[in-house]
Design a protein around this motif. Structure first.
Motif, PDB file in Angstrom:
ATOM      1  N   LEU A   1      -4.020  -0.375   7.181  1.00 14.17           N
ATOM      2  CA  LEU A   1      -3.580  -1.369   6.205  1.00 14.17           C
ATOM      3  C   LEU A   1      -2.064  -1.415   6.100  1.00 14.17           C
ATOM      4  O   LEU A   1      -1.467  -2.491   5.944  1.00 14.17           O
ATOM      5  CB  LEU A   1      -4.216  -1.062   4.848  1.00 14.17           C
ATOM      6  CG  LEU A   1      -5.749  -1.134   4.828  1.00 14.17           C
ATOM      7  CD1 LEU A   1      -6.289  -0.667   3.483  1.00 14.17           C
ATOM      8  CD2 LEU A   1      -6.238  -2.536   5.132  1.00 14.17           C
TER       9      LEU A   1
ATOM     10  N   TRP B   1      -4.090   7.396  -1.239  1.00 17.09           N
ATOM     11  CA  TRP B   1      -5.052   6.485  -0.598  1.00 17.09           C
ATOM     12  C   TRP B   1      -6.042   7.263   0.262  1.00 17.09           C
ATOM     13  O   TRP B   1      -7.256   7.045   0.196  1.00 17.09           O
ATOM     14  CB  TRP B   1      -4.325   5.446   0.249  1.00 17.09           C
ATOM     15  CG  TRP B   1      -5.235   4.361   0.731  1.00 17.09           C
ATOM     16  CD1 TRP B   1      -6.067   4.404   1.818  1.00 17.09           C
ATOM     17  CD2 TRP B   1      -5.454   3.083   0.126  1.00 17.09           C
ATOM     18  NE1 TRP B   1      -6.774   3.236   1.936  1.00 17.09           N
ATOM     19  CE2 TRP B   1      -6.422   2.406   0.905  1.00 17.09           C
ATOM     20  CE3 TRP B   1      -4.909   2.443  -0.989  1.00 17.09           C
ATOM     21  CZ2 TRP B   1      -6.847   1.107   0.601  1.00 17.09           C
ATOM     22  CZ3 TRP B   1      -5.337   1.142  -1.294  1.00 17.09           C
ATOM     23  CH2 TRP B   1      -6.299   0.499  -0.509  1.00 17.09           C
TER      24      TRP B   1
ATOM     25  N   PRO C   1      -0.443  -8.754  -0.870  1.00 16.58           N
ATOM     26  CA  PRO C   1      -1.114  -7.546  -1.373  1.00 16.58           C
ATOM     27  C   PRO C   1      -1.050  -7.421  -2.892  1.00 16.58           C
ATOM     28  O   PRO C   1      -0.007  -7.644  -3.509  1.00 16.58           O
ATOM     29  CB  PRO C   1      -0.329  -6.415  -0.694  1.00 16.58           C
ATOM     30  CG  PRO C   1       0.239  -7.034   0.547  1.00 16.58           C
ATOM     31  CD  PRO C   1       0.583  -8.437   0.151  1.00 16.58           C
TER      32      PRO C   1
ATOM     33  N   ILE D   1       0.835  -1.201   0.000  1.00 20.37           N
ATOM     34  CA  ILE D   1       0.000   0.000   0.000  1.00 20.37           C
ATOM     35  C   ILE D   1       0.867   1.248   0.000  1.00 20.37           C
ATOM     36  O   ILE D   1       0.473   2.301  -0.521  1.00 20.37           O
ATOM     37  CB  ILE D   1      -0.972  -0.018   1.202  1.00 20.37           C
ATOM     38  CG1 ILE D   1      -2.022   1.081   1.035  1.00 20.37           C
ATOM     39  CG2 ILE D   1      -0.236   0.099   2.517  1.00 20.37           C
ATOM     40  CD1 ILE D   1      -3.128   1.023   2.078  1.00 20.37           C
TER      41      ILE D   1
ATOM     42  N   HIS E   1      -2.966  -4.534  -4.267  1.00 23.50           N
ATOM     43  CA  HIS E   1      -3.874  -3.398  -4.194  1.00 23.50           C
ATOM     44  C   HIS E   1      -4.018  -2.713  -5.545  1.00 23.50           C
ATOM     45  O   HIS E   1      -3.042  -2.531  -6.283  1.00 23.50           O
ATOM     46  CB  HIS E   1      -3.369  -2.389  -3.161  1.00 23.50           C
ATOM     47  CG  HIS E   1      -3.146  -2.974  -1.808  1.00 23.50           C
ATOM     48  ND1 HIS E   1      -4.106  -3.717  -1.143  1.00 23.50           N
ATOM     49  CD2 HIS E   1      -2.061  -2.929  -0.976  1.00 23.50           C
ATOM     50  CE1 HIS E   1      -3.634  -4.086   0.032  1.00 23.50           C
ATOM     51  NE2 HIS E   1      -2.399  -3.645   0.157  1.00 23.50           N
TER      52      HIS E   1
ATOM     53  N   SER F   1     -10.905  -9.048  -1.436  1.00 24.04           N
ATOM     54  CA  SER F   1     -10.893  -7.636  -1.101  1.00 24.04           C
ATOM     55  C   SER F   1     -11.510  -7.507   0.278  1.00 24.04           C
ATOM     56  O   SER F   1     -12.686  -7.846   0.482  1.00 24.04           O
ATOM     57  CB  SER F   1     -11.684  -6.812  -2.116  1.00 24.04           C
ATOM     58  OG  SER F   1     -11.685  -5.442  -1.743  1.00 24.04           O
TER      59      SER F   1
ATOM     60  N   TYR G   1      -5.975  -8.823  -1.924  1.00 22.24           N
ATOM     61  CA  TYR G   1      -4.933  -9.744  -1.469  1.00 22.24           C
ATOM     62  C   TYR G   1      -5.061 -11.071  -2.200  1.00 22.24           C
ATOM     63  O   TYR G   1      -6.175 -11.583  -2.410  1.00 22.24           O
ATOM     64  CB  TYR G   1      -5.062  -9.996   0.037  1.00 22.24           C
ATOM     65  CG  TYR G   1      -4.949  -8.740   0.864  1.00 22.24           C
ATOM     66  CD1 TYR G   1      -3.722  -8.293   1.347  1.00 22.24           C
ATOM     67  CD2 TYR G   1      -6.087  -7.973   1.144  1.00 22.24           C
ATOM     68  CE1 TYR G   1      -3.621  -7.134   2.089  1.00 22.24           C
ATOM     69  CE2 TYR G   1      -5.994  -6.804   1.878  1.00 22.24           C
ATOM     70  CZ  TYR G   1      -4.761  -6.390   2.348  1.00 22.24           C
ATOM     71  OH  TYR G   1      -4.666  -5.237   3.087  1.00 22.24           O
TER      72      TYR G   1
ATOM     73  N   PRO H   1      -8.446  -2.343  -1.716  1.00 22.51           N
ATOM     74  CA  PRO H   1      -7.555  -3.280  -1.034  1.00 22.51           C
ATOM     75  C   PRO H   1      -7.797  -4.685  -1.570  1.00 22.51           C
ATOM     76  O   PRO H   1      -8.943  -5.143  -1.637  1.00 22.51           O
ATOM     77  CB  PRO H   1      -7.968  -3.155   0.434  1.00 22.51           C
ATOM     78  CG  PRO H   1      -9.390  -2.692   0.394  1.00 22.51           C
ATOM     79  CD  PRO H   1      -9.516  -1.840  -0.835  1.00 22.51           C
TER      80      PRO H   1
END
Length: 386
Positions: free
Chosen positions: A41, A21, A58, A13, A60, A109, A77, A75
């Motif tokens: 996060l 973000w 991740p 992130i 993202h 997500s 993963y 988000p």
């Protein structure tokens, strides 16, 4: 505001950056949900809790506007297991494997380790929401195909997101939690006045017994020290080891949470004779208090109810918060004023052979969940009948 059609994938992130973000997460429609904040996060990644080696890789997504500025994020993963999700798909995984398929990896997500409803497709306030959602969802499905993942899961989205995703042909699931709603109460006693006389007496007795031999402190911001986190982590590990067998969070996570998000943390701690014996962790949203973790090293009657439910209600009333969400599961919460509330998830199964039976199951499950929620509220509500 025009958007670029392509999505970017970030393995951390931090690669998207706080400014971009937060421009999306700060959308007032989201009411300050702390679990989609950049810091939360990023802490999960920096502590090594939501990273590849922990089974949370991740991926993202971000979308830029024509000027190259972040306009929407998601988000996401790549997961090698189904732990820490609170939306259970183990039976699907078993069926997939028995049919000769490979269920993992899958995409999800979500806010890691957090059964809290919140936005999963975060859009800057000045950007066309549906256009951004369409690009983000398309990007997530493309990532699913790129990794040959079995499925894409969107856990605990908002109702608006859930409905829209269902309109894109993706299967919808509904579950339930137990939430306390503030009906404009002026005090905890005012709240008790809305309950039946039997429940009022029981709660007063439970609070009296829980508080009889312990000191209880509600701490936030700079009041929380590493000493508190040391004690709380011991509680967390004890509860995790007994209930789940594999706690998800490590000691560093809590230090970083205290360092970077202390003003959004409410830590309710109990001590006896100068020794910490129990604690409950909450995160503070703009209009909601979110109960997260609890633990103890001594058994005190009703102390769990006091720290997790009654202290949370009292604190929320004092600050005018609209509700308390006390986490997943637990019908015992109803008697303490936490009534059934729906929560949502959406599921894309790549293999059409499993997709149809999953859709059939979810349709029947949604009806059963709605029936159960109505029945529980009617039969077990502690509130006085008008």
């Amino acid at each position: 505001m025009s958007l670029k059609a392509a999505v970017q994938i970030s393995r951390r992130i931090s690669d998207i950056g706080r400014e971009g973000w937060e421009a999306c997460a700060a959308n007032p429609d989201y009411r300050g949900n702390p679990f989609v904040a950049f810091d939360f996060l990023d802490i999960a990644e920096a502590a090594g809790c939501a990273v590849e080696r922990a089974g949370w890789g991740p991926q993202h997504l971000s979308v830029e506007d024509a000027s190259g500025t972040v306009a929407a994020v998601m988000p996401l993963y790549l997961k090698s297991h189904s732990q820490g999700e609170y939306v259970f798909d183990h039976a699907w995984a078993d069926a997939y494997e028995r049919a000769g398929g490979r269920y993992y990896p899958k995409l999800i997500s979500a806010a890691p380790f957090t059964p809290v409803t919140g936005p999963r497709m975060l859009v800057r306030p000045d950007v066309d929401r549906e256009a951004a959602w369409r690009i983000l969802l398309g990007g997530a499905l493309a990532v699913c195909e790129r990794y040959d993942a079995s499925s894409l899961h969107v856990n605990f989205p908002t109702h608006d997101e859930w409905s829209w995703i269902g309109g894109q042909g993706i299967s919808l699931r509904q579950g339930q939690q137990y939430h306390w709603v503030n009906a404009g109460y002026s005090s905890f006693e005012d709240f008790l006045g809305a309950l039946s006389s039997g429940r009022r007496k029981t709660i007063r007795r439970e609070r009296r017994d829980a508080q009889a031999e312990v000191e209880i402190l509600a701490l936030t911001g700079a009041e929380i020290t590493e000493d508190h986190w040391d004690a709380f982590f011991a509680f967390y590990m004890d509860t995790g080891s007994r209930k789940w067998g594999r706690p998800y969070l490590n000691r560093l996570f809590f230090s970083l949470l205290g360092e970077r998000m202390a003003d959004r943390v409410l830590l309710v701690m109990a001590r006896r004779d100068g020794r910490w014996i129990a604690g409950a962790l909450n995160l503070i949203g703009e209009d909601c208090l979110y109960g997260r973790n609890w633990g103890c090293v001594e058994d005190v009657p009703f102390l769990h109810f006091e720290l997790c439910y009654y202290q949370a209600i009292e604190w929320a009333i004092g600050r005018g918060l609209a509700r308390v969400e006390a986490g997943a599961q637990g019908q015992h919460k109803i008697a303490r004023g936490y009534l059934p509330a729906p929560v949502y998830s959406a599921h894309y199964i790549a293999d059409p052979r499993l997709r149809a039976p999953v859709e059939d199951f979810l349709e029947r499950e949604r009806a059963a969940v709605n029936d159960e929620m109505e029945w529980l509220a009617d039969e077990y509500s502690p509130f006085r009948q008008e």
